[in-house]
Design a protein around this motif. Structure first.
Motif, PDB file in Angstrom:
ATOM      1  N   ASN A 210       0.822  -1.214   0.000  1.00  0.00           N
ATOM      2  CA  ASN A 210       0.000   0.000   0.000  1.00  0.00           C
ATOM      3  C   ASN A 210       0.858   1.268   0.000  1.00  0.00           C
ATOM      4  OD1 ASN A 210      -2.453  -1.392   0.000  1.00  0.00           O
ATOM      5  ND2 ASN A 210      -2.461  -1.568   2.231  1.00  0.00           N
ATOM      6  N   GLY A 211       1.924   1.231  -0.785  1.00  0.00           N
ATOM      7  CA  GLY A 211       2.776   2.402  -0.922  1.00  0.00           C
ATOM      8  C   GLY A 211       3.794   2.582   0.181  1.00  0.00           C
ATOM      9  N   GLU A 212       3.800   1.712   1.200  1.00  0.00           N
ATOM     10  CA  GLU A 212       4.733   1.820   2.310  1.00  0.00           C
ATOM     11  C   GLU A 212       5.760   0.698   2.227  1.00  0.00           C
ATOM     12  OE1 GLU A 212       3.620   1.490   6.759  1.00  0.00           O
ATOM     13  OE2 GLU A 212       3.477   3.626   6.273  1.00  0.00           O
ATOM     14  N   SER A 213       7.000   1.032   2.529  1.00  0.00           N
ATOM     15  CA  SER A 213       8.083   0.058   2.401  1.00  0.00           C
ATOM     16  C   SER A 213       8.080  -0.939   3.552  1.00  0.00           C
ATOM     17  CB  SER A 213       9.430   0.785   2.354  1.00  0.00           C
ATOM     18  OG  SER A 213      10.480  -0.139   2.218  1.00  0.00           O
ATOM     19  N   TRP A 214       8.050  -2.224   3.213  1.00  0.00           N
ATOM     20  CA  TRP A 214       8.118  -3.287   4.209  1.00  0.00           C
ATOM     21  C   TRP A 214       9.443  -4.038   4.147  1.00  0.00           C
ATOM     22  CZ3 TRP A 214       4.282  -5.794   7.574  1.00  0.00           C
ATOM     23  CH2 TRP A 214       3.235  -4.928   7.891  1.00  0.00           C
ATOM     24  N   ARG A 215      10.234  -3.814   3.123  1.00  0.00           N
ATOM     25  CA  ARG A 215      11.587  -4.353   3.059  1.00  0.00           C
ATOM     26  C   ARG A 215      12.474  -3.303   2.415  1.00  0.00           C
ATOM     27  NH1 ARG A 215      11.248  -8.884  -0.220  1.00  0.00           N
ATOM     28  NH2 ARG A 215      10.450 -10.050   1.580  1.00  0.00           N
ATOM     29  N   SER A 216      13.526  -2.913   3.126  1.00  0.00           N
ATOM     30  CA  SER A 216      14.407  -1.854   2.644  1.00  0.00           C
ATOM     31  C   SER A 216      15.856  -2.169   2.975  1.00  0.00           C
ATOM     32  CB  SER A 216      14.033  -0.509   3.277  1.00  0.00           C
ATOM     33  OG  SER A 216      12.758  -0.077   2.877  1.00  0.00           O
ATOM     34  N   GLU A 217      16.754  -1.515   2.246  1.00  0.00           N
ATOM     35  CA  GLU A 217      18.188  -1.672   2.479  1.00  0.00           C
ATOM     36  C   GLU A 217      18.872  -0.327   2.333  1.00  0.00           C
ATOM     37  OE1 GLU A 217      22.135  -3.931   0.598  1.00  0.00           O
ATOM     38  OE2 GLU A 217      20.126  -4.410  -0.135  1.00  0.00           O
ATOM     39  N   ILE A 218      19.747   0.002   3.277  1.00  0.00           N
ATOM     40  CA  ILE A 218      20.520   1.239   3.183  1.00  0.00           C
ATOM     41  C   ILE A 218      21.584   1.086   2.098  1.00  0.00           C
ATOM     42  CG2 ILE A 218      22.151   2.754   4.371  1.00  0.00           C
ATOM     43  CD1 ILE A 218      20.667   2.221   6.942  1.00  0.00           C
ATOM     44  N   VAL A 219      21.617   2.048   1.181  1.00  0.00           N
ATOM     45  CA  VAL A 219      22.561   2.006   0.062  1.00  0.00           C
ATOM     46  C   VAL A 219      23.331   3.320  -0.005  1.00  0.00           C
ATOM     47  CG1 VAL A 219      21.168   0.381  -1.276  1.00  0.00           C
ATOM     48  CG2 VAL A 219      20.797   2.835  -1.550  1.00  0.00           C
ATOM     49  N   ASN A 220      24.395   3.301  -0.782  1.00  0.00           N
ATOM     50  CA  ASN A 220      25.238   4.483  -0.938  1.00  0.00           C
ATOM     51  C   ASN A 220      24.961   5.129  -2.291  1.00  0.00           C
ATOM     52  OD1 ASN A 220      27.281   6.391  -0.464  1.00  0.00           O
ATOM     53  ND2 ASN A 220      28.822   5.115  -1.467  1.00  0.00           N
ATOM     54  N   LEU A 221      24.188   6.207  -2.286  1.00  0.00           N
ATOM     55  CA  LEU A 221      23.889   6.969  -3.499  1.00  0.00           C
ATOM     56  C   LEU A 221      24.164   8.452  -3.220  1.00  0.00           C
ATOM     57  CD1 LEU A 221      20.570   5.401  -4.913  1.00  0.00           C
ATOM     58  CD2 LEU A 221      22.887   5.141  -5.799  1.00  0.00           C
ATOM     59  N   PRO A 222      25.429   8.860  -3.238  1.00  0.00           N
ATOM     60  CA  PRO A 222      25.802  10.234  -2.867  1.00  0.00           C
ATOM     61  C   PRO A 222      25.089  11.311  -3.682  1.00  0.00           C
ATOM     62  CG  PRO A 222      27.749   8.843  -3.057  1.00  0.00           C
ATOM     63  CD  PRO A 222      26.604   8.046  -3.594  1.00  0.00           C
ATOM     64  N   LYS A 223      24.868  11.060  -4.981  1.00  0.00           N
ATOM     65  CA  LYS A 223      24.210  12.049  -5.829  1.00  0.00           C
ATOM     66  C   LYS A 223      22.793  12.327  -5.349  1.00  0.00           C
ATOM     67  CE  LYS A 223      22.951  12.921 -10.686  1.00  0.00           C
ATOM     68  NZ  LYS A 223      22.962  12.340 -12.062  1.00  0.00           N
ATOM     69  N   LEU A 224      22.053  11.265  -5.008  1.00  0.00           N
ATOM     70  CA  LEU A 224      20.687  11.435  -4.508  1.00  0.00           C
ATOM     71  C   LEU A 224      20.706  12.081  -3.124  1.00  0.00           C
ATOM     72  CD1 LEU A 224      17.658  11.044  -4.776  1.00  0.00           C
ATOM     73  CD2 LEU A 224      17.935   8.711  -3.925  1.00  0.00           C
ATOM     74  N   GLU A 225      21.638  11.661  -2.268  1.00  0.00           N
ATOM     75  CA  GLU A 225      21.749  12.259  -0.934  1.00  0.00           C
ATOM     76  C   GLU A 225      21.919  13.773  -1.045  1.00  0.00           C
ATOM     77  OE1 GLU A 225      24.806  10.631   1.498  1.00  0.00           O
ATOM     78  OE2 GLU A 225      24.144   8.557   1.220  1.00  0.00           O
ATOM     79  N   GLN A 226      22.859  14.210  -1.877  1.00  0.00           N
ATOM     80  CA  GLN A 226      23.152  15.641  -1.979  1.00  0.00           C
ATOM     81  C   GLN A 226      21.969  16.404  -2.560  1.00  0.00           C
ATOM     82  OE1 GLN A 226      26.031  17.090  -0.678  1.00  0.00           O
ATOM     83  NE2 GLN A 226      24.641  18.837  -0.921  1.00  0.00           N
ATOM     84  N   MET A 227      21.306  15.819  -3.552  1.00  0.00           N
ATOM     85  CA  MET A 227      20.142  16.473  -4.143  1.00  0.00           C
ATOM     86  C   MET A 227      19.048  16.670  -3.102  1.00  0.00           C
ATOM     87  SD  MET A 227      17.825  15.318  -7.436  1.00  0.00           S
ATOM     88  CE  MET A 227      19.242  15.356  -8.544  1.00  0.00           C
ATOM     89  N   CYS A 228      18.835  15.647  -2.269  1.00  0.00           N
ATOM     90  CA  CYS A 228      17.787  15.732  -1.251  1.00  0.00           C
ATOM     91  C   CYS A 228      18.149  16.733  -0.166  1.00  0.00           C
ATOM     92  CB  CYS A 228      17.532  14.354  -0.651  1.00  0.00           C
ATOM     93  SG  CYS A 228      16.785  13.186  -1.815  1.00  0.00           S
ATOM     94  N   LEU A 229      19.412  16.771   0.237  1.00  0.00           N
ATOM     95  CA  LEU A 229      19.861  17.770   1.204  1.00  0.00           C
ATOM     96  C   LEU A 229      19.659  19.177   0.659  1.00  0.00           C
ATOM     97  CD1 LEU A 229      23.152  16.027   2.373  1.00  0.00           C
ATOM     98  CD2 LEU A 229      21.200  16.534   3.849  1.00  0.00           C
ATOM     99  N   ASP A 230      19.984  19.367  -0.621  1.00  0.00           N
ATOM    100  CA  ASP A 230      19.852  20.686  -1.250  1.00  0.00           C
ATOM    101  C   ASP A 230      18.396  21.138  -1.312  1.00  0.00           C
ATOM    102  OD1 ASP A 230      22.572  20.745  -1.622  1.00  0.00           O
ATOM    103  OD2 ASP A 230      22.505  20.220  -3.751  1.00  0.00           O
ATOM    104  N   ILE A 231      17.502  20.232  -1.722  1.00  0.00           N
ATOM    105  CA  ILE A 231      16.113  20.635  -1.892  1.00  0.00           C
ATOM    106  C   ILE A 231      15.455  20.909  -0.540  1.00  0.00           C
ATOM    107  CG2 ILE A 231      15.029  18.336  -1.905  1.00  0.00           C
ATOM    108  CD1 ILE A 231      13.316  19.342  -4.254  1.00  0.00           C
ATOM    109  N   CYS A 232      15.842  20.158   0.486  1.00  0.00           N
ATOM    110  CA  CYS A 232      15.295  20.416   1.820  1.00  0.00           C
ATOM    111  C   CYS A 232      15.784  21.768   2.350  1.00  0.00           C
ATOM    112  CB  CYS A 232      15.683  19.297   2.777  1.00  0.00           C
ATOM    113  SG  CYS A 232      14.764  17.760   2.512  1.00  0.00           S
ATOM    114  N   ALA A 233      17.042  22.097   2.057  1.00  0.00           N
ATOM    115  CA  ALA A 233      17.575  23.389   2.475  1.00  0.00           C
ATOM    116  C   ALA A 233      16.864  24.522   1.747  1.00  0.00           C
ATOM    117  CB  ALA A 233      19.080  23.441   2.219  1.00  0.00           C
ATOM    118  N   LYS A 234      16.616  24.328   0.464  1.00  0.00           N
ATOM    119  CA  LYS A 234      15.953  25.370  -0.330  1.00  0.00           C
ATOM    120  C   LYS A 234      14.535  25.621   0.161  1.00  0.00           C
ATOM    121  CE  LYS A 234      17.611  25.994  -4.241  1.00  0.00           C
ATOM    122  NZ  LYS A 234      18.140  25.943  -5.622  1.00  0.00           N
TER     123      LYS A 234
END
Length: 314
Positions: A210-234
């Motif tokens: 139902n749109g909610e994650s029931w299985r997840s894994e932490i991954v290393n995606l620096p480009k996405l991390e930085q984009m998300c940090l930038d948009i939250c700051a903006k």
């Protein structure tokens, strides 16, 4: 003493326990609220208080009364529908020395309305999937989501025009985009109380219910991390936030939506090192240096969610 109010606790037991662990060194208590007096998480808070529906004019009065009577220092909202009501009493909360880690109303609206978020991303140059016209048979297949709800049940894969017509949806209430088969990710972002980005953790959403994650894994995606940090700051977001995105095999990103709160599987990021509850408590206590210090993230850490029955006797 530092007491924390977590709203709409429902079944968010792990979130409650994380904040319990974070506030115990300061002698604080966790106060939980919900409309349902028999909700699961009510068994795990130190104090439980019922509230009316967030649309009720009595909702904010009730929240203010709880904050005053329970000596609340920090509010952690967990449900989209209550965020606007809480922002409307930000001054009253500040007068009670209560911290509410939410942005101003304009930025909040960009988070709560998926079309406004889409327009914001296009204006600011962030990548999103294009909008599609569901009346055009050549535009299918589509992925259709309600504009202003986090409920995954209000999302549909629509293969053709006949299926769209059969659904009978009001087009103005939905955002329609091309159906995407790229991997889906959530990025948990911690901001300080002034809107300064601190750290982000990306989770690969491997199984959705139902749109909610029931299985997840932490991954290393620096480009996405930085984009998300930038948009939250903006947007001037504060505290813990969540951005969802598609990422293809060549690391091409398309942002989906943003939530100015903890997500259903944000516990994985907390456990994996982001430590948002502990760091939010440190911010409120004034230990800014400790809160700002980057944490080591456990890439590869996985979570599998499951249901558990809670038994109670009269």
């Amino acid at each position: 003493m530092m007491n924390i109010l977590i709203t709409s606790i429902s079944a968010k037991v792990q979130l409650v326990q994380s904040f319990k662990d974070a506030v115990r060194p300061y002698g604080g208590l966790i106060v939980g609220t919900d409309m349902d007096s028999k909700c699961c998480a009510a068994h795990f808070v130190d104090v439980f208080e019922t509230t009316p529906k967030d649309a009720s004019p009595n909702y904010v009065k009730r929240i203010l009364k709880i904050c005053e009577e329970r000596q609340i220092k920090l509010i952690i909202p967990t449900r989209d529908a209550e965020l606007t009501a809480l922002v409307s009493i930000k001054d009253e909360l500040a007068a009670l020395d209560v911290t509410l880690p939410l942005p101003n109303l304009e930025s909040l609206n960009f988070c709560l309305d998926k079309k406004l978020f889409h327009e914001f991303c296009e204006t600011e140059g962030y990548p999103v999937l294009p909008l599609r016209d569901p009346q055009d048979a050549d535009q299918f297949p589509l992925f259709v989501r309600a504009i202003n709800t986090a409920n995954g049940k209000e999302a549909y894969e629509v293969p053709n025009l006949v299926a769209w017509q059969h659904l009978g949806l009001n087009r103005s209430h939905y955002i329609c985009q091309p159906f995407c088969t790229d991997n889906e990710y959530s990025c948990d972002i911690l901001m300080d109380l002034n809107g300064l980005p601190l750290q982000a953790v990306v989770r690969h959403r491997q199984r959705l219910v139902n749109g909610e994650s029931w299985r997840s894994e932490i991954v290393n995606l620096p480009k996405l991390e930085q984009m998300c940090l930038d948009i939250c700051a903006k947007l001037g977001l504060k505290g813990h936030n969540l951005v969802q995105a598609f990422v293809d095999e060549k690391d091409k990103i398309h942002l989906i939506e943003i939530n100015p709160r903890f997500g259903g599987c944000s516990n994985l990021s907390v456990e994996g090192g982001l430590s948002s509850p502990e760091r939010l408590v440190q911010m409120v206590k004034g230990d800014i240096a400790a809160a700002q210090k980057p944490r080591e993230i456990e890439t590869g850490l996985c979570s599998n969610r499951y249901s558990m029955d809670i038994y109670s006797r009269k």
